[in-house]
Design an enzyme around this catalytic site. Structure first.
Site, PDB file in Angstrom:
ATOM      1  N   ASP A  51       0.828  -1.202   0.000  1.00 50.94           N
ATOM      2  CA  ASP A  51       0.000   0.000   0.000  1.00 50.94           C
ATOM      3  C   ASP A  51       0.862   1.252   0.000  1.00 50.94           C
ATOM      4  O   ASP A  51       2.050   1.205   0.337  1.00 50.94           O
ATOM      5  CB  ASP A  51      -0.887   0.029   1.254  1.00 50.94           C
ATOM      6  N   TYR A 109       5.668  -9.934   7.860  1.00 49.60           N
ATOM      7  CA  TYR A 109       5.476  -8.493   7.977  1.00 49.60           C
ATOM      8  C   TYR A 109       5.703  -8.087   9.426  1.00 49.60           C
ATOM      9  O   TYR A 109       5.383  -8.834  10.352  1.00 49.60           O
ATOM     10  CB  TYR A 109       4.058  -8.087   7.580  1.00 49.60           C
TER      11      TYR A 109
END
Length: 244
Positions: A51, A109
């Site tokens: 993103d 992540y």
């Protein structure tokens, strides 16, 4: 030659990885750097989309080139044309069938929270400042319920198309050092905004807004409104991509 490169980037100034018209993206700038360094007009493949505002410390890309630049010198050549917030750390020749995206088996992540009363200016670009008290042990209790294979449609932003919304979470590790709390999540894949929604939900659990024991019901409900907020992008970093 099929060339794999490992990248680090600060995503603050970019609209994510994937090329978009009239917007700066990591893939777009890397494509330009490859052309300037090698003369090859290729579009590098990435290990996944990120993103806008999201970072990476272990992003993997690959592209094909017959460049005469030696493998060990290629990072230097690319970094000459890349901005300072995108760095090629390593390059290697890989098998023809290697794909940064399709060959990946899992990813880790990291989401970082600054839980100080006041924001740390040196962490501001890379952490979510959440000033209200958080109990890391409550977060850990909630995190245990995410482990395993589940349908995570309730932890995804709408507007995406995938074959299945079932994903497997292999590990979640939550650590606290001073005011900084980190959440490391490893899974075989992630839906659109999934890690950020998981992070927002875990923070709400740590803050007492969600009961840790309610997480299984939230997952099984498949209802996005029952989970926590979508944590802001600057706290998220793609840490590592795993391959066979």
């Amino acid at each position: 030659m099929n060339i794999r490169i490992d990248l680090q980037f600060d995503g603050t100034s970019y609209h994510g990885w994937q090329i978009q018209p009239d917007k700066p993206t990591v893939q777009g700038l890397l494509k330009e750097a490859i052309f300037k360094a090698t003369g090859d007009d290729v579009t590098p493949e990435g290990c996944g989309r990120t993103d806008a505002g999201v970072h990476a410390s272990g992003y993997v890309s690959n592209f094909r080139s017959d460049t005469s630049i030696p493998r060990d010198r290629l990072p230097y050549a690319l970094n000459t044309y890349l901005p300072k917030d995108i760095v090629c750390m390593h390059a290697q020749y890989v098998d023809d069938d290697f794909s940064a995206s399709r060959s990946a088996t899992s990813k880790t992540y990291r989401y970082t929270i600054d839980n100080g009363t006041f924001p740390n200016v040196f962490a501001d670009r890379f952490a979510w400042h959440y000033k209200y008290p958080i109990d890391a042990d409550r977060m850990r209790s909630a995190a245990e319920h995410f482990l395993g294979t589940h349908d995570f449609i309730g932890f995804a932003r709408s507007g995406f198309t995938v074959k299945t919304t079932v994903r497997t979470i292999y590990a979640i590790k939550i650590e606290q050092k001073g005011n900084i709390i980190t959440i490391d999540v490893t899974g075989n894949g992630f839906l659109y905004n999934m890690v950020r929604i998981m992070a927002g939900t875990l923070v709400f659990a740590g803050a007492g807004k969600i009961n840790p024991e309610d997480i299984p019901g939230i997952i099984s409900s498949k209802d996005r409104s029952k989970a926590g907020i979508t944590a802001p992008p600057q706290g998220l970093c793609l840490k590592e991509v795993f391959y066979l």
